[in-house]
Design a protein around this motif. Structure first.
Motif, PDB file in Angstrom:
ATOM      1  N   ASN A  66       0.806  -1.218   0.000  1.00  0.00           N
ATOM      2  CA  ASN A  66       0.000   0.000   0.000  1.00  0.00           C
ATOM      3  C   ASN A  66       0.836   1.265   0.000  1.00  0.00           C
ATOM      4  N   THR A  67       2.144   1.120   0.118  1.00  0.00           N
ATOM      5  CA  THR A  67       3.030   2.284   0.101  1.00  0.00           C
ATOM      6  C   THR A  67       4.174   2.016  -0.862  1.00  0.00           C
ATOM      7  N   ARG A  68       4.783   3.087  -1.353  1.00  0.00           N
ATOM      8  CA  ARG A  68       5.901   2.942  -2.283  1.00  0.00           C
ATOM      9  C   ARG A  68       7.088   2.251  -1.622  1.00  0.00           C
ATOM     10  N   GLY A  69       7.181   2.392  -0.298  1.00  0.00           N
ATOM     11  CA  GLY A  69       8.345   1.846   0.393  1.00  0.00           C
ATOM     12  C   GLY A  69       8.251   0.372   0.741  1.00  0.00           C
ATOM     13  N   HIS A  70       7.090  -0.231   0.487  1.00  0.00           N
ATOM     14  CA  HIS A  70       6.937  -1.650   0.840  1.00  0.00           C
ATOM     15  C   HIS A  70       7.743  -2.509  -0.130  1.00  0.00           C
ATOM     16  N   ARG A  71       8.692  -3.250   0.420  1.00  0.00           N
ATOM     17  CA  ARG A  71       9.540  -4.098  -0.418  1.00  0.00           C
ATOM     18  C   ARG A  71       8.978  -5.519  -0.479  1.00  0.00           C
ATOM     19  N   LEU A  72       9.289  -6.190  -1.564  1.00  0.00           N
ATOM     20  CA  LEU A  72       8.816  -7.567  -1.745  1.00  0.00           C
ATOM     21  C   LEU A  72       9.918  -8.353  -2.443  1.00  0.00           C
ATOM     22  N   HIS A  73      10.330  -9.433  -1.804  1.00  0.00           N
ATOM     23  CA  HIS A  73      11.365 -10.300  -2.388  1.00  0.00           C
ATOM     24  C   HIS A  73      11.143 -11.694  -1.822  1.00  0.00           C
ATOM     25  N   LEU A  74      10.435 -12.524  -2.580  1.00  0.00           N
ATOM     26  CA  LEU A  74      10.011 -13.834  -2.084  1.00  0.00           C
ATOM     27  C   LEU A  74      10.518 -14.952  -2.974  1.00  0.00           C
ATOM     28  N   LYS A  75      10.919 -16.045  -2.337  1.00  0.00           N
ATOM     29  CA  LYS A  75      11.233 -17.269  -3.063  1.00  0.00           C
ATOM     30  C   LYS A  75       9.936 -17.851  -3.610  1.00  0.00           C
ATOM     31  N   VAL A  76       9.845 -18.003  -4.922  1.00  0.00           N
ATOM     32  CA  VAL A  76       8.641 -18.529  -5.569  1.00  0.00           C
ATOM     33  C   VAL A  76       9.079 -19.453  -6.700  1.00  0.00           C
ATOM     34  N   GLY A  77       8.625 -20.706  -6.657  1.00  0.00           N
ATOM     35  CA  GLY A  77       9.027 -21.658  -7.680  1.00  0.00           C
ATOM     36  C   GLY A  77      10.530 -21.823  -7.694  1.00  0.00           C
ATOM     37  N   GLN A  78      11.130 -21.710  -8.861  1.00  0.00           N
ATOM     38  CA  GLN A  78      12.576 -21.884  -8.997  1.00  0.00           C
ATOM     39  C   GLN A  78      13.321 -20.551  -8.962  1.00  0.00           C
ATOM     40  N   GLY A  79      12.659 -19.483  -8.538  1.00  0.00           N
ATOM     41  CA  GLY A  79      13.314 -18.176  -8.481  1.00  0.00           C
ATOM     42  C   GLY A  79      12.700 -17.296  -7.421  1.00  0.00           C
ATOM     43  N   HIS A  80      12.630 -15.985  -7.698  1.00  0.00           N
ATOM     44  CA  HIS A  80      12.112 -15.023  -6.727  1.00  0.00           C
ATOM     45  C   HIS A  80      11.196 -14.024  -7.422  1.00  0.00           C
ATOM     46  N   VAL A  81      10.126 -13.645  -6.727  1.00  0.00           N
ATOM     47  CA  VAL A  81       9.266 -12.549  -7.160  1.00  0.00           C
ATOM     48  C   VAL A  81       9.678 -11.303  -6.388  1.00  0.00           C
ATOM     49  N   LEU A  82       9.847 -10.190  -7.109  1.00  0.00           N
ATOM     50  CA  LEU A  82      10.280  -8.941  -6.509  1.00  0.00           C
ATOM     51  C   LEU A  82       9.300  -7.831  -6.882  1.00  0.00           C
ATOM     52  N   ARG A  83       9.279  -6.792  -6.052  1.00  0.00           N
ATOM     53  CA  ARG A  83       8.555  -5.578  -6.420  1.00  0.00           C
ATOM     54  C   ARG A  83       9.525  -4.614  -7.068  1.00  0.00           C
ATOM     55  N   GLN A  84       9.144  -4.124  -8.236  1.00  0.00           N
ATOM     56  CA  GLN A  84       9.920  -3.100  -8.914  1.00  0.00           C
ATOM     57  C   GLN A  84       8.991  -1.935  -9.229  1.00  0.00           C
ATOM     58  N   GLY A  85       8.951  -1.003  -8.317  1.00  0.00           N
ATOM     59  CA  GLY A  85       8.051   0.135  -8.472  1.00  0.00           C
ATOM     60  C   GLY A  85       6.610  -0.278  -8.360  1.00  0.00           C
ATOM     61  N   THR A  86       5.877  -0.138  -9.473  1.00  0.00           N
ATOM     62  CA  THR A  86       4.439  -0.425  -9.456  1.00  0.00           C
ATOM     63  C   THR A  86       4.102  -1.820  -9.973  1.00  0.00           C
ATOM     64  N   VAL A  87       5.127  -2.617 -10.298  1.00  0.00           N
ATOM     65  CA  VAL A  87       4.867  -3.941 -10.880  1.00  0.00           C
ATOM     66  C   VAL A  87       5.625  -5.028 -10.122  1.00  0.00           C
ATOM     67  N   LEU A  88       5.220  -6.279 -10.373  1.00  0.00           N
ATOM     68  CA  LEU A  88       5.955  -7.430  -9.886  1.00  0.00           C
ATOM     69  C   LEU A  88       6.878  -7.932 -11.008  1.00  0.00           C
ATOM     70  N   SER A  89       8.027  -8.437 -10.616  1.00  0.00           N
ATOM     71  CA  SER A  89       8.920  -9.063 -11.573  1.00  0.00           C
ATOM     72  C   SER A  89       9.380 -10.397 -11.006  1.00  0.00           C
ATOM     73  N   TRP A  90       9.937 -11.225 -11.855  1.00  0.00           N
ATOM     74  CA  TRP A  90      10.433 -12.535 -11.434  1.00  0.00           C
ATOM     75  C   TRP A  90      11.872 -12.684 -11.872  1.00  0.00           C
ATOM     76  N   SER A  91      12.699 -13.208 -10.978  1.00  0.00           N
ATOM     77  CA  SER A  91      14.102 -13.429 -11.296  1.00  0.00           C
ATOM     78  C   SER A  91      14.430 -14.890 -11.025  1.00  0.00           C
ATOM     79  N   PRO A  92      15.213 -15.540 -11.919  1.00  0.00           N
ATOM     80  CA  PRO A  92      15.590 -16.927 -11.675  1.00  0.00           C
ATOM     81  C   PRO A  92      16.604 -17.076 -10.552  1.00  0.00           C
ATOM     82  N   ARG A  93      17.116 -15.970 -10.031  1.00  0.00           N
ATOM     83  CA  ARG A  93      18.122 -16.047  -8.954  1.00  0.00           C
ATOM     84  C   ARG A  93      17.545 -15.503  -7.654  1.00  0.00           C
TER      85      ARG A  93
END
Length: 314
Positions: free
Chosen positions: A287-314
Motif C-alpha cells: 500500500n506504500t511505495r516503500g513496501h519491499r517484496l522479495h520472495l522465493k517462488v518456484g525456482q526463483g524469486h518474485v520482486l517488487r519493482q516500483g508499481t509492478v511485480l517481476s520474477w528473477s531466476p536467482r
C-alpha cells in the motif's frame, strides 16, 4: 481385440507418418503392433536407452529384433537422466525421455509431426491417486491428457481408456513377446505400490473405477480449461509484468489464478501453495511505495519493482 482397444484405435487419428515410443514392455509393444496393423508402412519407432539398469541393453536388443520383424524403422537414443536436488529420479527420467524423443524425431524424421506413447487406463488412475495424495489442484487432478503439443510435435495417448491387463491379453492371443522391466515390482516407487496394493482393492470395491476415475479427470481438465481462459484474460488486464494495483482490484482467488498463470506461462515455474499464499499476503500489503517484496517462488524469486511485480531466476 477387446472392444476398448478397438474403440481406442478408432478414436486415434494421428498425422501420417507418425512415431511410437517403444520401451519393449507390454504396453508400448501392443501400441506398436496395433498401429502397424492399422497403418502399415506409416509407423516408426523410437527406443530410449536410459542406461539405468543392467537389463537396458537387452531391452534395446528386443526392440531392434521386433522392429526388424515388423519392418518398422527404429531409432535407439541413449540418454543420461540424472536428477536435480529435490527432483525424483522418475521425474528426471520422464523429462529426459520426452526431450530425447522430440529431438530424435525432429532430427531424423522431419516429416513426422505426431508421436504416440503407451500410457493406459491404469496409468491414468495411478496419476490421479498420486495427485490426490499430494493435495493437487485441478491441473493435477486432470491427470494425463489424451493429446497435447510439446516441442513442436503433436503427442497422443490413445490407450488411456484401455486397462493394462487387456493389452497383455491381446498380446498373448497373438503370441507376441515383450520384456518385463524388473523395477516394476519394486514397491519403493509410489506407482508400483499403487499398482500392487490399491488397484486390486479398487477393482473389488468399485469394478468400474477406471471409467469413473477417467470421467472425473476429464471434468477436472475441462474446468481447468475455463480457468486458464479466465487467467489469460486477467493477465492481459493486469499486464506483463503484473501491475500491483490491478492485481489488488481482483479477488484473492483470481489473484492466485492470474499469478500462477503468469509464473507458469511466462517464467515456466510453479509456486507451492505456501509460496503463493505468502505472495498474495505481500501483494495485499503493498500500500506504500516503500513496501519491499522479495520472495522465493518456484525456482526463483518474485520482486517488487516500483508499481509492478517481476520474477528473477536467482
Amino acid at each position: 481385440m477387446s472392444q476398448n482397444l478397438d474403440q481406442a484405435l478408432a478414436d486415434f487419428c494421428p498425422g501420417l507418418p507418425f512415431a511410437v515410443a517403444l520401451s519393449g514392455g507390454a504396453d508400448s509393444t501392443a501400441l506398436l503392433l496395433a498401429c502397424v496393423q492399422r497403418w502399415p508402412g506409416q509407423v516408426r519407432a523410437v527406443h530410449i536407452h536410459h542406461g539405468l539398469q543392467h537389463a537396458a541393453d537387452d531391452f534395446a536388443a528386443h526392440c531392434r529384433a521386433m522392429c526388424e520383424d515388423l519392418g518398422v524403422p527404429l531409432l535407439v537414443c541413449h540418454v543420461q537422466a540424472g536428477h536435480a536436488p529435490g527432483q525424483s529420479p522418475e521425474d528426471a527420467a520422464r523429462q529426459a525421455r520426452y526431450a530425447a524423443l522430440a529431438e530424435s524425431v525432429q532430427t531424423e524424421w522431419p516429416d513426422v509431426r505426431d508421436v504416440a506413447v503407451a500410457q493406459h487406463a491404469d496409468d491414468q488412475v495411478e496419476t490421479l491417486l498420486i495427485a490426490l495424495s499430494r493435495g493437487a489442484g485441478l491441473p493435477g487432478l486432470a491427470s494425463m491428457p489424451a493429446q497435447w503439443q510439446r516441442s513442436g510435435l503433436n503427442w497422443h495417448r490413445p490407450f488411456l481408456t484401455v486397462p493394462g491387463a487387456a493389452l497383455r491379453d491381446w498380446l498373448g492371443e497373438r503370441g507376441q513377446a515383450w520384456v518385463e522391466d524388473p523395477t516394476n515390482s519394486n514397491e519403493q516407487f509410489t506407482r508400483n505400490r499403487i499398482r500392487a496394493r490399491l488397484l486390486p482393492v479398487l477393482a473389488e470395491a468399485f469394478p468400474a473405477f477406471r471409467d469413473t476415475f477417467a470421467r472425473s479427470a476429464a471434468h477436472a481438465a475441462q474446468a481447468q480449461e475455463v480457468l486458464d481462459e479466465v487467467a489469460a484474460h486477467d493477465l492481459a488486464h493486469v499486464g506483463i509484468p503484473p501491475r500491483i494495483t490491478a492485481l489488488q482490484a481482483l479477488s484473492r482467488a483470481r489473484q492466485a489464478l492470474v499469478l500462477r498463470h503468469w509464473l507458469r506461462t511466462i517464467h515456466a515455474t510453479t509456486p507451492s501453495t505456501a509460496q503463493l499464499n505468502e505472495l498474495l499476503d505481500q501483494v495485499a500489503d503493498c500500500n506504500t511505495r516503500g513496501h519491499r517484496l522479495h520472495l522465493k517462488v518456484g525456482q526463483g524469486h518474485v520482486l517488487r519493482q516500483g508499481t509492478v511485480l517481476s520474477w528473477s531466476p536467482r
